[in-house]
Design a protein around this motif. Structure first.
Motif, PDB file in Angstrom:
ATOM      1  N   LEU A   1       1.870   6.192  -2.873  1.00 57.90           N
ATOM      2  CA  LEU A   1       2.760   7.205  -3.450  1.00 57.90           C
ATOM      3  C   LEU A   1       2.500   7.346  -4.946  1.00 57.90           C
ATOM      4  CD1 LEU A   1       6.141   6.395  -1.660  1.00 57.90           C
ATOM      5  CD2 LEU A   1       4.798   8.479  -1.414  1.00 57.90           C
ATOM      6  N   ASP A   2       2.431   6.233  -5.638  1.00 54.84           N
ATOM      7  CA  ASP A   2       2.210   6.250  -7.086  1.00 54.84           C
ATOM      8  C   ASP A   2       0.862   6.873  -7.420  1.00 54.84           C
ATOM      9  OD1 ASP A   2       2.793   5.778  -9.723  1.00 54.84           O
ATOM     10  OD2 ASP A   2       2.053   3.726  -9.722  1.00 54.84           O
TER      11      ASP A   2
ATOM     12  N   GLU B   1       0.798  -1.219   0.000  1.00 51.56           N
ATOM     13  CA  GLU B   1       0.000   0.000   0.000  1.00 51.56           C
ATOM     14  C   GLU B   1       0.829   1.267   0.000  1.00 51.56           C
ATOM     15  OE1 GLU B   1      -0.024  -1.661   4.275  1.00 51.56           O
ATOM     16  OE2 GLU B   1      -0.286  -2.389   2.229  1.00 51.56           O
ATOM     17  N   ASN B   2       2.033   1.249   0.624  1.00 50.28           N
ATOM     18  CA  ASN B   2       2.854   2.461   0.671  1.00 50.28           C
ATOM     19  C   ASN B   2       3.282   2.903  -0.724  1.00 50.28           C
ATOM     20  OD1 ASN B   2       2.565   2.273   3.383  1.00 50.28           O
ATOM     21  ND2 ASN B   2       4.733   2.089   3.878  1.00 50.28           N
TER      22      ASN B   2
ATOM     23  N   ALA C   1      11.119   8.785  -8.536  1.00 51.42           N
ATOM     24  CA  ALA C   1      10.979   9.457  -7.242  1.00 51.42           C
ATOM     25  C   ALA C   1      10.400   8.538  -6.180  1.00 51.42           C
ATOM     26  CB  ALA C   1      10.108  10.697  -7.393  1.00 51.42           C
ATOM     27  N   ILE C   2       9.499   7.669  -6.565  1.00 57.92           N
ATOM     28  CA  ILE C   2       8.864   6.772  -5.597  1.00 57.92           C
ATOM     29  C   ILE C   2       9.898   5.894  -4.889  1.00 57.92           C
ATOM     30  CG2 ILE C   2       7.321   4.779  -5.389  1.00 57.92           C
ATOM     31  CD1 ILE C   2       5.618   6.033  -7.572  1.00 57.92           C
ATOM     32  N   TYR C   3      10.909   5.489  -5.635  1.00 57.27           N
ATOM     33  CA  TYR C   3      11.941   4.614  -5.068  1.00 57.27           C
ATOM     34  C   TYR C   3      13.174   5.387  -4.603  1.00 57.27           C
ATOM     35  CZ  TYR C   3       9.089   0.933  -7.059  1.00 57.27           C
ATOM     36  OH  TYR C   3       8.032   0.093  -7.361  1.00 57.27           O
ATOM     37  N   GLY C   4      13.058   6.723  -4.563  1.00 57.83           N
ATOM     38  CA  GLY C   4      14.154   7.534  -4.075  1.00 57.83           C
ATOM     39  C   GLY C   4      15.334   7.615  -5.011  1.00 57.83           C
TER      40      GLY C   4
ATOM     41  N   SER D   1       5.953   6.390   4.980  1.00 57.19           N
ATOM     42  CA  SER D   1       7.246   7.004   4.682  1.00 57.19           C
ATOM     43  C   SER D   1       7.340   7.358   3.197  1.00 57.19           C
ATOM     44  CB  SER D   1       8.386   6.055   5.059  1.00 57.19           C
ATOM     45  OG  SER D   1       8.285   4.848   4.327  1.00 57.19           O
ATOM     46  N   TYR D   2       8.142   8.369   2.895  1.00 56.69           N
ATOM     47  CA  TYR D   2       8.315   8.802   1.508  1.00 56.69           C
ATOM     48  C   TYR D   2       9.683   9.485   1.361  1.00 56.69           C
ATOM     49  CZ  TYR D   2       6.749  13.163   3.700  1.00 56.69           C
ATOM     50  OH  TYR D   2       6.620  14.247   4.526  1.00 56.69           O
TER      51      TYR D   2
END
Length: 257
Positions: free
Chosen positions: A53-54, A48-49, A219-222, A131-132
């Motif tokens: 974010l997506d 879900e996190n 960006a989602i995966y940093g 977290s993001y």
């Protein structure tokens, strides 16, 4: 050019868009996002996190795109329909000042729109203890603003010589084709058809490469491209906007009112 007149035109565009109650969409965005966060855990199988974010970034991009397209494509035609263009061209306002002021105004509104929705999005994530990656998301939203500002320049260009409806549809088409331009280029190469390959190359050269400015997935995966790539892509967007606005000014200059 007189920068005071450009600033005045930009301010009027910004306030006019705000008065159109478009900012109410932000409230709907917040409500929809909060409801979605509650539902996603039921269907996301533990992911879900990432899905949240997506989904949130995609919603911000979609709402920003729709507002950008329909507002930018209508900026010049609205002046013509209301006959206010006659007042503008009778004053010491050059076509360059008008076009640039319109673009600055809609770009400023897009920046505020993305900023407010981003703050709401991050606030909702923090409230739900999701977290993001703050830095990569921030840079992705900056490039989203560049992308939508470029789309706004496309909308203004098309709105100068077509109707608002047709300009809106064509701008959406340019966005779709520009986002897939690299895929179309690859398709031409693997097709083994010289004519199709040349057509895809021409499409890639003419249309803006909007994929350069799309950092949502990274960006989602940093993860973000190197700084040199980010700077190059940012300069590309600015130069393309200058080209589109220059064409808009040249076409508007030739129109008779």
């Amino acid at each position: 050019m007189n920068f005071n007149r450009i600033f005045t035109i930009a301010s009027n565009v910004f306030l006019e868009v705000v008065r159109d109650r478009i900012l109410y969409i932000i409230g709907l965005f917040a409500l929809f996002l909060m409801g979605s966060i509650r539902l996603l855990p039921e269907v996301s199988a533990g992911l879900e996190n990432k899905i949240t974010l997506d989904f949130g970034i995609a919603m911000i991009n979609l709402l920003g795109l729709l507002i950008t397209v329909f507002v930018s494509a209508n900026l010049i035609n609205k002046e013509i329909d209301k006959k206010t263009v006659y007042l503008l061209v009778s004053k010491p306002v050059s076509p360059a000042e008008l076009i640039i002021g319109k673009h600055f105004g809609i770009s400023a509104f897009i920046a505020v729109l993305i900023l407010v929705m981003t703050l709401l999005f991050l606030g909702i994530l923090s409230f739900n203890k999701i977290s993001y990656p703050f830095v990569s998301l921030s840079i992705a939203f900056i490039f989203m603003w560049l992308q939508l500002s470029l789309v706004a320049a496309v909308g203004i260009l098309l709105g100068v010589f077509t109707s608002s409806l047709l300009a809106s549809l064509l701008t959406l088409g340019v966005y779709a084709m520009g986002s897939l331009s690299r895929d179309l280029l690859a398709l031409g190469k693997i097709s083994e058809n010289p004519t199709l390959e040349q057509m895809m190359k021409a499409t890639y050269m003419i249309l803006p490469d909007l994929a350069r400015l799309d950092l949502k997935n990274e960006a989602i995966y940093g993860y973000l491209p190197p700084s040199s790539v980010l700077i190059t892509n940012g300069i590309y967007a600015i130069l393309y906007m200058v080209l589109l606005l220059s064409l808009s000014i040249a076409i508007f200059w030739q129109r008779e009112f």
